[in-house]
Design a protein around this motif. Structure first.
Motif, PDB file in Angstrom:
ATOM      1  N   GLY A   1       6.262  -7.042  15.888  1.00  0.00           N
ATOM      2  CA  GLY A   1       7.012  -6.187  16.791  1.00  0.00           C
ATOM      3  C   GLY A   1       6.274  -4.946  17.219  1.00  0.00           C
ATOM      4  O   GLY A   1       6.737  -4.223  18.093  1.00  0.00           O
ATOM      5  N   GLY A   2       5.119  -4.655  16.608  1.00  0.00           N
ATOM      6  CA  GLY A   2       4.329  -3.483  16.969  1.00  0.00           C
ATOM      7  C   GLY A   2       3.229  -3.853  17.944  1.00  0.00           C
ATOM      8  O   GLY A   2       3.081  -5.013  18.337  1.00  0.00           O
ATOM      9  N   PRO A   3       2.412  -2.880  18.357  1.00  0.00           N
ATOM     10  CA  PRO A   3       1.392  -3.116  19.382  1.00  0.00           C
ATOM     11  C   PRO A   3       0.053  -3.616  18.857  1.00  0.00           C
ATOM     12  O   PRO A   3      -0.939  -3.581  19.575  1.00  0.00           O
ATOM     13  N   GLY A   4      -0.007  -4.070  17.614  1.00  0.00           N
ATOM     14  CA  GLY A   4      -1.268  -4.571  17.078  1.00  0.00           C
ATOM     15  C   GLY A   4      -2.234  -3.484  16.665  1.00  0.00           C
ATOM     16  O   GLY A   4      -3.453  -3.673  16.689  1.00  0.00           O
ATOM     17  N   THR A   5      -1.701  -2.326  16.253  1.00  0.00           N
ATOM     18  CA  THR A   5      -2.532  -1.210  15.815  1.00  0.00           C
ATOM     19  C   THR A   5      -3.274  -1.567  14.521  1.00  0.00           C
ATOM     20  O   THR A   5      -2.683  -2.092  13.583  1.00  0.00           O
ATOM     21  N   VAL A   6      -4.560  -1.279  14.481  1.00  0.00           N
ATOM     22  CA  VAL A   6      -5.383  -1.513  13.298  1.00  0.00           C
ATOM     23  C   VAL A   6      -5.256  -0.318  12.354  1.00  0.00           C
ATOM     24  O   VAL A   6      -5.043   0.815  12.799  1.00  0.00           O
ATOM     25  N   ALA A   7      -5.377  -0.565  11.055  1.00  0.00           N
ATOM     26  CA  ALA A   7      -5.229   0.514  10.083  1.00  0.00           C
ATOM     27  C   ALA A   7      -6.077   0.264   8.843  1.00  0.00           C
ATOM     28  O   ALA A   7      -6.489  -0.870   8.561  1.00  0.00           O
ATOM     29  N   PHE A   8      -6.326   1.339   8.109  1.00  0.00           N
ATOM     30  CA  PHE A   8      -6.828   1.253   6.735  1.00  0.00           C
ATOM     31  C   PHE A   8      -5.617   1.247   5.808  1.00  0.00           C
ATOM     32  O   PHE A   8      -4.680   2.028   5.999  1.00  0.00           O
ATOM     33  N   HIS A   9      -5.632   0.406   4.799  1.00  0.00           N
ATOM     34  CA  HIS A   9      -4.575   0.443   3.796  1.00  0.00           C
ATOM     35  C   HIS A   9      -5.049  -0.255   2.526  1.00  0.00           C
ATOM     36  O   HIS A   9      -6.067  -0.961   2.533  1.00  0.00           O
TER      37      HIS A   9
ATOM     38  N   SER B   1       0.835  -1.198   0.000  1.00  0.00           N
ATOM     39  CA  SER B   1       0.000   0.000   0.000  1.00  0.00           C
ATOM     40  C   SER B   1       0.870   1.247   0.000  1.00  0.00           C
ATOM     41  O   SER B   1       1.843   1.319   0.747  1.00  0.00           O
ATOM     42  N   PRO B   2       0.513   2.252  -0.813  1.00  0.00           N
ATOM     43  CA  PRO B   2       1.284   3.492  -0.811  1.00  0.00           C
ATOM     44  C   PRO B   2       1.016   4.368   0.404  1.00  0.00           C
ATOM     45  O   PRO B   2       1.759   5.299   0.682  1.00  0.00           O
ATOM     46  N   LEU B   3      -0.056   4.063   1.132  1.00  0.00           N
ATOM     47  CA  LEU B   3      -0.442   4.861   2.280  1.00  0.00           C
ATOM     48  C   LEU B   3      -1.040   3.946   3.341  1.00  0.00           C
ATOM     49  O   LEU B   3      -1.770   2.999   3.022  1.00  0.00           O
ATOM     50  N   ILE B   4      -0.691   4.204   4.588  1.00  0.00           N
ATOM     51  CA  ILE B   4      -1.247   3.455   5.713  1.00  0.00           C
ATOM     52  C   ILE B   4      -1.852   4.458   6.683  1.00  0.00           C
ATOM     53  O   ILE B   4      -1.201   5.428   7.069  1.00  0.00           O
ATOM     54  N   LEU B   5      -3.102   4.215   7.069  1.00  0.00           N
ATOM     55  CA  LEU B   5      -3.827   5.117   7.958  1.00  0.00           C
ATOM     56  C   LEU B   5      -4.160   4.377   9.254  1.00  0.00           C
ATOM     57  O   LEU B   5      -5.237   3.760   9.378  1.00  0.00           O
ATOM     58  N   PRO B   6      -3.262   4.391  10.247  1.00  0.00           N
ATOM     59  CA  PRO B   6      -3.568   3.757  11.526  1.00  0.00           C
ATOM     60  C   PRO B   6      -4.739   4.460  12.210  1.00  0.00           C
ATOM     61  O   PRO B   6      -4.929   5.669  12.072  1.00  0.00           O
ATOM     62  N   VAL B   7      -5.508   3.692  12.957  1.00  0.00           N
ATOM     63  CA  VAL B   7      -6.598   4.245  13.750  1.00  0.00           C
ATOM     64  C   VAL B   7      -6.276   4.028  15.231  1.00  0.00           C
ATOM     65  O   VAL B   7      -5.324   3.337  15.587  1.00  0.00           O
ATOM     66  N   GLY B   8      -7.093   4.611  16.090  1.00  0.00           N
ATOM     67  CA  GLY B   8      -6.834   4.524  17.519  1.00  0.00           C
ATOM     68  C   GLY B   8      -7.426   3.281  18.151  1.00  0.00           C
ATOM     69  O   GLY B   8      -8.031   3.353  19.225  1.00  0.00           O
ATOM     70  N   ALA B   9      -7.271   2.138  17.496  1.00  0.00           N
ATOM     71  CA  ALA B   9      -7.786   0.872  18.019  1.00  0.00           C
ATOM     72  C   ALA B   9      -6.769  -0.229  17.749  1.00  0.00           C
ATOM     73  O   ALA B   9      -5.903  -0.097  16.872  1.00  0.00           O
ATOM     74  N   HIS B  10      -6.898  -1.321  18.494  1.00  0.00           N
ATOM     75  CA  HIS B  10      -5.963  -2.436  18.408  1.00  0.00           C
ATOM     76  C   HIS B  10      -6.714  -3.753  18.253  1.00  0.00           C
ATOM     77  O   HIS B  10      -7.882  -3.862  18.620  1.00  0.00           O
ATOM     78  N   SER B  11      -6.009  -4.739  17.744  1.00  0.00           N
ATOM     79  CA  SER B  11      -6.558  -6.082  17.682  1.00  0.00           C
ATOM     80  C   SER B  11      -6.912  -6.540  19.091  1.00  0.00           C
ATOM     81  O   SER B  11      -6.153  -6.337  20.042  1.00  0.00           O
ATOM     82  N   GLU B  12      -8.077  -7.175  19.221  1.00  0.00           N
ATOM     83  CA  GLU B  12      -8.491  -7.724  20.515  1.00  0.00           C
ATOM     84  C   GLU B  12      -7.958  -9.142  20.718  1.00  0.00           C
ATOM     85  O   GLU B  12      -8.029  -9.678  21.825  1.00  0.00           O
ATOM     86  N   SER B  13      -7.419  -9.738  19.660  1.00  0.00           N
ATOM     87  CA  SER B  13      -6.952 -11.121  19.751  1.00  0.00           C
ATOM     88  C   SER B  13      -5.439 -11.243  19.647  1.00  0.00           C
ATOM     89  O   SER B  13      -4.882 -12.295  19.957  1.00  0.00           O
ATOM     90  N   LEU B  14      -4.756 -10.181  19.198  1.00  0.00           N
ATOM     91  CA  LEU B  14      -3.300 -10.187  19.091  1.00  0.00           C
ATOM     92  C   LEU B  14      -2.737  -9.076  19.967  1.00  0.00           C
ATOM     93  O   LEU B  14      -3.077  -7.910  19.791  1.00  0.00           O
ATOM     94  N   ASP B  15      -1.898  -9.430  20.910  1.00  0.00           N
ATOM     95  CA  ASP B  15      -1.259  -8.412  21.739  1.00  0.00           C
ATOM     96  C   ASP B  15      -0.207  -7.643  20.962  1.00  0.00           C
ATOM     97  O   ASP B  15       0.061  -6.469  21.227  1.00  0.00           O
ATOM     98  N   THR B  16       0.394  -8.306  19.987  1.00  0.00           N
ATOM     99  CA  THR B  16       1.435  -7.684  19.183  1.00  0.00           C
ATOM    100  C   THR B  16       1.513  -8.394  17.845  1.00  0.00           C
ATOM    101  O   THR B  16       1.046  -9.536  17.714  1.00  0.00           O
ATOM    102  N   PHE B  17       2.033  -7.717  16.843  1.00  0.00           N
ATOM    103  CA  PHE B  17       2.278  -8.352  15.554  1.00  0.00           C
ATOM    104  C   PHE B  17       3.411  -7.615  14.869  1.00  0.00           C
ATOM    105  O   PHE B  17       3.426  -6.396  14.803  1.00  0.00           O
TER     106      PHE B  17
END
Length: 248
Positions: free
Chosen positions: A200-208, A182-198
């Motif tokens: 090396g990051g904190p499991g932040t959800v994003a649009f891409h 993806s040429p652009l990644i738009l993280p949101v202020g939410a995280h995966s409820e089933s993955l504590d990390t992925f």
């Protein structure tokens, strides 16, 4: 700056199905002894109120300096909201107001965390946009001033790694110097409820975006929302802090 954005973008590469190591960030990790945690996507906050899902009118707030965050108006600080997040300015939605205080959505775990900040210490603006994601229908809708700008079929989280439901917001806009999926990644202020990390990051959800159109309409991601190119181009114009509602 481009290299920094590329490194930060690794936060959400897990949604692409490819694990990469994420370098340590000065915005995350455990706070030093005696210091308040920073309310960032890397943090898990305690003794904080959850979002009720009501009250937002598009008002977004930007702290010009790091601000104390309290669980109640005027209460003792439980965290600090930094002026910058993921390399850009911090903008958060205001969901409730009281004299001298604004209750805002925070980008930290647990999802839906809110806190109170001093209203005279922030810049304010109003976003006319609304972003809605229906994970059951696998559909994203974008509205501006109540008028639809488009509806798209998207890919959402797989059954074991679902896209988290609830209200969140556009947290950052990252353009990797060497984009892969993806040429652009738009993280949101939410995280995966089933993955504590992925990755090396904190499991932040994003649009891409995603190069294979066959994924759209499928539940195949680690929690992120993969969107068609024309949807991503319009989402890129949505101001930071704009509320996002995810339903299932």
């Amino acid at each position: 700056m481009a290299a920094g954005a590329a490194a930060i973008a690794l936060l959400v590469t897990g949604c692409g199905g490819k694990s990469k190591d994420h370098p340590a960030s000065s915005s995350g990790g455990a706070p030093a002894a005696g210091k308040l945690p920073q309310a960032t996507t890397f943090a898990t906050l305690k003794n904080i109120a959850k979002d009720s899902g009501a009250g937002a009118d598009g008002t977004v707030a930007h702290p010009t300096t790091a601000l104390p965050v309290s669980a109640t108006p005027g209460g003792p600080p439980v965290a600090t909201l930094p002026a910058k997040e993921l390399g850009g300015p911090t903008w958060v939605p205001v969901v409730e107001t009281k004299p001298g205080w604004d209750r805002v959505l925070l980008p930290s775990r647990p999802n839906g965390s809110t806190g109170w900040i001093a209203s005279d210490k922030v810049q304010k603006a109003k976003s006319p946009y609304t972003v809605k994601v229906d994970t059951s229908a696998r559909r994203l809708s974008l509205l501006k001033s109540g008028r639809s700008l488009g509806t798209w079929t998207v890919a959402v989280g797989a059954p074991k790694t679902p896209t988290p439901a609830g209200r969140t917001f556009i947290l950052a806009s990252l353009a990797p110097s060497k984009p892969t999926y993806s040429p652009l990644i738009l993280p949101v202020g939410a995280h995966s409820e089933s993955l504590d990390t992925f990755g090396g990051g904190p499991g932040t959800v994003a649009f891409h975006g995603w190069p294979q159109k066959s994924v759209f309409g499928q539940a195949v991601t680690h929690g992120c929302v993969r969107v068609p190119a024309d949807a991503l181009n319009l989402l890129a114009k949505v101001p930071l802090g704009t509320p996002v509602t995810i339903s299932n």
